[in-house]
Design a protein around this motif. Structure first.
Motif, PDB file in Angstrom:
ATOM      1  N   TYR A  22       2.396   1.599  -3.362  1.00  0.00           N
ATOM      2  CA  TYR A  22       1.427   1.933  -4.335  1.00  0.00           C
ATOM      3  C   TYR A  22       1.279   3.466  -4.386  1.00  0.00           C
ATOM      4  O   TYR A  22       1.101   4.248  -5.236  1.00  0.00           O
ATOM      5  N   LYS A  23       1.053   4.047  -3.007  1.00  0.00           N
ATOM      6  CA  LYS A  23       0.750   5.421  -2.906  1.00  0.00           C
ATOM      7  C   LYS A  23       1.982   6.140  -3.328  1.00  0.00           C
ATOM      8  O   LYS A  23       1.963   7.286  -3.839  1.00  0.00           O
ATOM      9  N   ASP A  38       2.177   6.374  -7.320  1.00  0.00           N
ATOM     10  CA  ASP A  38       1.117   7.466  -7.651  1.00  0.00           C
ATOM     11  C   ASP A  38       1.879   8.777  -7.564  1.00  0.00           C
ATOM     12  O   ASP A  38       1.633   9.581  -8.441  1.00  0.00           O
ATOM     13  N   TYR A  67       0.982  -1.289   0.012  1.00  0.00           N
ATOM     14  CA  TYR A  67       0.143  -0.094   0.064  1.00  0.00           C
ATOM     15  C   TYR A  67       1.000   1.205  -0.083  1.00  0.00           C
ATOM     16  O   TYR A  67       0.505   2.197  -0.790  1.00  0.00           O
TER      17      TYR A  67
END
Length: 270
Positions: A171-172, A175, A168
Protein backbone atom coordinates in the motif's frame (compact mmCIF):
# COMPACT_ATOMS: atom_id res chain seq x y z
CA UNK A 1 3.55 0.10 -18.73
CA UNK A 2 0.35 -1.80 -17.90
CA UNK A 3 1.97 -4.98 -19.19
CA UNK A 4 5.16 -4.33 -17.19
CA UNK A 5 3.14 -3.54 -14.07
CA UNK A 6 1.25 -6.82 -14.43
CA UNK A 7 4.54 -8.71 -14.77
CA UNK A 8 5.97 -7.15 -11.61
CA UNK A 9 2.77 -7.86 -9.68
CA UNK A 10 2.86 -11.48 -10.86
CA UNK A 11 6.51 -11.87 -9.78
CA UNK A 12 5.70 -10.54 -6.33
CA UNK A 13 2.74 -12.88 -6.02
CA UNK A 14 4.08 -16.11 -7.53
CA UNK A 15 7.71 -15.88 -6.37
CA UNK A 16 7.18 -14.51 -2.87
CA UNK A 17 3.66 -14.31 -1.48
CA UNK A 18 1.57 -17.23 -2.79
CA UNK A 19 4.14 -20.04 -2.23
CA UNK A 20 4.46 -18.87 1.39
CA UNK A 21 0.67 -18.69 1.84
CA UNK A 22 0.73 -14.90 2.17
CA UNK A 23 -2.09 -13.13 0.36
CA UNK A 24 -2.59 -9.71 -1.14
CA UNK A 25 -5.68 -7.56 -0.62
CA UNK A 26 -8.77 -7.12 -2.78
CA UNK A 27 -9.89 -9.43 -5.56
CA UNK A 28 -6.35 -10.78 -5.90
CA UNK A 29 -6.40 -11.93 -2.26
CA UNK A 30 -9.83 -13.54 -2.69
CA UNK A 31 -8.58 -15.27 -5.85
CA UNK A 32 -5.53 -16.65 -4.01
CA UNK A 33 -7.69 -18.14 -1.25
CA UNK A 34 -10.29 -19.46 -3.70
CA UNK A 35 -7.55 -21.14 -5.71
CA UNK A 36 -6.08 -22.69 -2.55
CA UNK A 37 -9.45 -24.08 -1.45
CA UNK A 38 -10.66 -25.28 -4.87
CA UNK A 39 -7.29 -26.25 -6.43
CA UNK A 40 -8.30 -24.37 -9.58
CA UNK A 41 -5.95 -21.87 -11.28
CA UNK A 42 -5.83 -18.45 -9.62
CA UNK A 43 -5.93 -16.80 -13.07
CA UNK A 44 -9.45 -18.17 -13.57
CA UNK A 45 -10.73 -16.48 -10.41
CA UNK A 46 -8.88 -13.25 -11.26
CA UNK A 47 -10.81 -12.92 -14.51
CA UNK A 48 -14.22 -14.17 -13.35
CA UNK A 49 -14.35 -12.18 -10.10
CA UNK A 50 -13.27 -8.95 -11.78
CA UNK A 51 -15.88 -9.06 -14.56
CA UNK A 52 -18.73 -7.43 -12.56
CA UNK A 53 -16.39 -4.67 -11.40
CA UNK A 54 -15.18 -4.08 -14.96
CA UNK A 55 -18.78 -3.44 -15.99
CA UNK A 56 -19.21 -1.01 -13.08
CA UNK A 57 -15.98 0.74 -14.05
CA UNK A 58 -17.17 1.05 -17.65
CA UNK A 59 -20.52 2.54 -16.62
CA UNK A 60 -19.31 4.84 -13.82
CA UNK A 61 -15.76 5.82 -14.75
CA UNK A 62 -15.31 5.35 -18.49
CA UNK A 63 -14.40 3.14 -21.41
CA UNK A 64 -10.66 3.90 -21.37
CA UNK A 65 -10.37 2.95 -17.70
CA UNK A 66 -12.40 -0.26 -18.21
CA UNK A 67 -10.29 -1.35 -21.20
CA UNK A 68 -7.04 -0.56 -19.39
CA UNK A 69 -8.25 -2.55 -16.38
CA UNK A 70 -9.33 -5.50 -18.56
CA UNK A 71 -5.93 -5.53 -20.25
CA UNK A 72 -4.14 -5.39 -16.88
CA UNK A 73 -6.23 -8.21 -15.38
CA UNK A 74 -5.72 -10.45 -18.44
CA UNK A 75 -1.97 -9.68 -18.38
CA UNK A 76 -1.76 -10.56 -14.68
CA UNK A 77 -3.67 -13.80 -15.32
CA UNK A 78 -1.21 -14.69 -18.11
CA UNK A 79 1.92 -13.89 -16.10
CA UNK A 80 0.75 -15.73 -12.98
CA UNK A 81 0.01 -18.83 -15.08
CA UNK A 82 3.47 -18.69 -16.68
CA UNK A 83 5.30 -18.06 -13.40
CA UNK A 84 3.37 -20.57 -11.29
CA UNK A 85 5.74 -23.52 -12.09
CA UNK A 86 8.85 -21.41 -11.34
CA UNK A 87 10.37 -22.22 -7.90
CA UNK A 88 9.87 -19.59 -5.21
CA UNK A 89 12.81 -17.33 -4.36
CA UNK A 90 12.62 -17.61 -0.57
CA UNK A 91 11.03 -19.70 2.17
CA UNK A 92 11.52 -17.00 4.78
CA UNK A 93 8.11 -15.52 5.60
CA UNK A 94 9.58 -12.22 6.73
CA UNK A 95 11.56 -11.73 3.52
CA UNK A 96 8.64 -12.91 1.41
CA UNK A 97 6.28 -10.37 3.01
CA UNK A 98 8.74 -7.49 2.60
CA UNK A 99 9.98 -8.11 -0.95
CA UNK A 100 6.68 -9.50 -2.18
CA UNK A 101 4.91 -6.41 -0.87
CA UNK A 102 7.44 -4.06 -2.47
CA UNK A 103 7.35 -5.74 -5.90
CA UNK A 104 3.55 -6.05 -5.93
CA UNK A 105 3.28 -2.41 -4.82
CA UNK A 106 5.47 -1.16 -7.66
CA UNK A 107 3.55 -3.26 -10.20
CA UNK A 108 0.12 -2.18 -9.04
CA UNK A 109 1.31 1.43 -8.70
CA UNK A 110 2.44 1.47 -12.35
CA UNK A 111 -0.90 0.08 -13.48
CA UNK A 112 -2.86 2.68 -11.52
CA UNK A 113 -0.53 5.47 -12.62
CA UNK A 114 -1.15 4.64 -16.27
CA UNK A 115 -4.93 4.51 -16.02
CA UNK A 116 -5.76 0.90 -15.10
CA UNK A 117 -6.53 -1.20 -12.06
CA UNK A 118 -6.19 -4.80 -10.88
CA UNK A 119 -8.68 -4.63 -8.08
CA UNK A 120 -12.47 -4.47 -8.24
CA UNK A 121 -12.62 -3.13 -4.69
CA UNK A 122 -10.85 0.04 -5.84
CA UNK A 123 -13.54 0.59 -8.49
CA UNK A 124 -16.23 0.30 -5.81
CA UNK A 125 -14.23 2.66 -3.60
CA UNK A 126 -13.98 5.28 -6.37
CA UNK A 127 -17.76 5.14 -6.84
CA UNK A 128 -18.47 5.20 -3.09
CA UNK A 129 -16.04 8.10 -2.62
CA UNK A 130 -18.50 10.33 -4.49
CA UNK A 131 -21.32 9.42 -2.09
CA UNK A 132 -19.54 9.20 1.27
CA UNK A 133 -17.12 11.27 3.28
CA UNK A 134 -14.39 8.61 3.11
CA UNK A 135 -11.45 8.64 0.73
CA UNK A 136 -10.74 5.92 -1.80
CA UNK A 137 -7.76 4.73 0.24
CA UNK A 138 -9.82 4.48 3.43
CA UNK A 139 -12.58 2.50 1.71
CA UNK A 140 -10.10 0.08 0.11
CA UNK A 141 -8.39 -0.43 3.48
CA UNK A 142 -11.76 -1.17 5.11
CA UNK A 143 -12.55 -3.90 2.56
CA UNK A 144 -9.09 -5.40 2.81
CA UNK A 145 -9.14 -5.71 6.60
CA UNK A 146 -11.90 -8.30 6.18
CA UNK A 147 -10.21 -10.01 3.23
CA UNK A 148 -6.82 -10.21 4.92
CA UNK A 149 -8.45 -11.35 8.15
CA UNK A 150 -9.97 -14.27 6.23
CA UNK A 151 -6.44 -15.57 5.62
CA UNK A 152 -6.40 -16.58 9.29
CA UNK A 153 -9.31 -18.95 8.66
CA UNK A 154 -7.95 -20.34 5.37
CA UNK A 155 -4.29 -20.63 6.45
CA UNK A 156 -3.14 -19.69 9.96
CA UNK A 157 -3.28 -16.49 11.98
CA UNK A 158 0.47 -16.11 11.61
CA UNK A 159 0.02 -16.08 7.83
CA UNK A 160 -2.80 -13.56 8.21
CA UNK A 161 -0.51 -11.22 10.13
CA UNK A 162 2.25 -11.61 7.53
CA UNK A 163 -0.40 -10.90 4.85
CA UNK A 164 -1.38 -7.71 6.65
CA UNK A 165 2.27 -6.65 6.83
CA UNK A 166 2.80 -7.40 3.12
CA UNK A 167 -0.33 -5.46 2.20
CA UNK A 168 0.74 -2.47 4.29
CA UNK A 169 4.13 -2.42 2.54
CA UNK A 170 2.47 -2.75 -0.88
CA UNK A 171 0.00 0.00 0.00
CA UNK A 172 2.80 2.41 0.91
CA UNK A 173 4.79 1.55 -2.21
CA UNK A 174 1.69 2.08 -4.38
CA UNK A 175 1.25 5.46 -2.72
CA UNK A 176 4.85 6.40 -3.54
CA UNK A 177 4.62 5.08 -7.10
CA UNK A 178 1.51 6.98 -8.11
CA UNK A 179 1.97 9.97 -5.76
CA UNK A 180 -1.36 9.70 -4.03
CA UNK A 181 -4.01 6.99 -4.25
CA UNK A 182 -7.18 9.02 -4.15
CA UNK A 183 -6.30 12.64 -4.88
CA UNK A 184 -7.80 14.74 -7.62
CA UNK A 185 -5.41 16.60 -9.86
CA UNK A 186 -5.49 20.31 -10.69
CA UNK A 187 -4.22 20.91 -14.23
CA UNK A 188 -3.00 24.21 -15.70
CA UNK A 189 -2.47 24.31 -19.47
CA UNK A 190 -0.80 27.12 -21.41
CA UNK A 191 -1.16 26.61 -25.14
CA UNK A 192 -1.42 28.39 -28.48
CA UNK A 193 -4.54 26.29 -29.18
CA UNK A 194 -6.53 26.79 -25.96
CA UNK A 195 -9.99 26.68 -27.56
CA UNK A 196 -9.36 23.32 -29.25
CA UNK A 197 -7.97 21.79 -26.06
CA UNK A 198 -10.82 23.15 -23.93
CA UNK A 199 -13.43 21.78 -26.33
CA UNK A 200 -11.73 18.37 -26.42
CA UNK A 201 -11.50 18.17 -22.62
CA UNK A 202 -15.17 19.05 -22.24
CA UNK A 203 -16.31 16.65 -24.98
CA UNK A 204 -14.01 13.71 -24.29
CA UNK A 205 -13.46 13.90 -20.53
CA UNK A 206 -16.70 15.59 -19.59
CA UNK A 207 -14.83 17.91 -17.22
CA UNK A 208 -15.40 21.61 -16.77
CA UNK A 209 -12.63 23.95 -17.95
CA UNK A 210 -12.02 27.49 -16.66
CA UNK A 211 -10.35 29.98 -19.00
CA UNK A 212 -8.00 32.40 -17.26
CA UNK A 213 -6.43 35.37 -19.03
CA UNK A 214 -2.67 35.58 -18.65
CA UNK A 215 0.30 37.39 -20.08
CA UNK A 216 3.73 36.10 -21.01
CA UNK A 217 6.29 37.47 -18.58
CA UNK A 218 9.02 37.74 -21.22
CA UNK A 219 7.08 38.48 -24.40
CA UNK A 220 4.09 40.31 -22.93
CA UNK A 221 1.84 38.26 -25.21
CA UNK A 222 -1.75 37.82 -24.07
CA UNK A 223 -2.61 34.16 -23.54
CA UNK A 224 -5.55 32.03 -22.47
CA UNK A 225 -4.68 29.72 -19.58
CA UNK A 226 -6.85 26.65 -19.02
CA UNK A 227 -7.56 25.24 -15.57
CA UNK A 228 -9.38 21.98 -14.84
CA UNK A 229 -9.66 19.41 -12.07
CA UNK A 230 -9.65 15.73 -13.03
CA UNK A 231 -9.16 12.40 -11.27
CA UNK A 232 -5.84 10.58 -11.39
CA UNK A 233 -7.48 7.96 -13.63
CA UNK A 234 -8.05 10.64 -16.26
CA UNK A 235 -4.53 12.11 -16.26
CA UNK A 236 -3.17 9.78 -18.95
CA UNK A 237 -6.14 10.58 -21.21
CA UNK A 238 -5.78 14.31 -20.57
CA UNK A 239 -2.10 14.24 -21.51
CA UNK A 240 -2.98 12.43 -24.72
CA UNK A 241 -5.59 15.06 -25.63
CA UNK A 242 -3.19 17.95 -24.97
CA UNK A 243 -0.38 16.30 -26.98
CA UNK A 244 -2.79 15.66 -29.82
CA UNK A 245 -3.86 19.32 -30.00
CA UNK A 246 -0.57 21.04 -29.18
CA UNK A 247 2.75 19.23 -28.68
CA UNK A 248 4.34 22.45 -27.40
CA UNK A 249 1.74 23.09 -24.68
CA UNK A 250 2.99 23.82 -21.17
CA UNK A 251 1.19 21.68 -18.59
CA UNK A 252 1.48 21.56 -14.81
CA UNK A 253 -0.31 18.95 -12.67
CA UNK A 254 -0.76 19.34 -8.92
CA UNK A 255 -2.42 17.33 -6.18
CA UNK A 256 -5.83 18.61 -5.06
CA UNK A 257 -6.87 17.35 -1.65
CA UNK A 258 -10.46 18.56 -1.60
CA UNK A 259 -12.99 19.63 -4.24
CA UNK A 260 -16.38 21.30 -3.80
CA UNK A 261 -18.87 22.30 -6.49
CA UNK A 262 -18.00 22.46 -10.16
CA UNK A 263 -19.03 19.96 -12.76
CA UNK A 264 -20.02 16.84 -10.83
CA UNK A 265 -21.92 14.87 -13.46
CA UNK A 266 -19.61 13.86 -16.28
CA UNK A 267 -19.62 11.80 -19.41
CA UNK A 268 -17.58 8.63 -19.78
CA UNK A 269 -14.08 9.25 -21.09
CA UNK A 270 -13.43 7.90 -24.58
Amino acid sequence: MLFLGSLLAAVGLEEFLIPNQIIDGGIVGISIMASHLSHLPMSLFLIVLNLPFLYLGYMQIGKTFALSTLFSVLSLALWTSLLHPVPQLTNDLFLAAIFGGIIVGVGVGLIIRYGGSLDGTEIIAIIMDKKTGFSVGEIVMFFNLFILGSAGLVYTWDKAMYSLAAYYIAYKVIDITIEGLDESKGVIIVSDNPDEIASALIARLGRGVTVLHGEGGYTGTQKKVLYSVVTRLEIAKLKGIVQEKDEEAFVTINDVHDVMGGRVKKKAIH
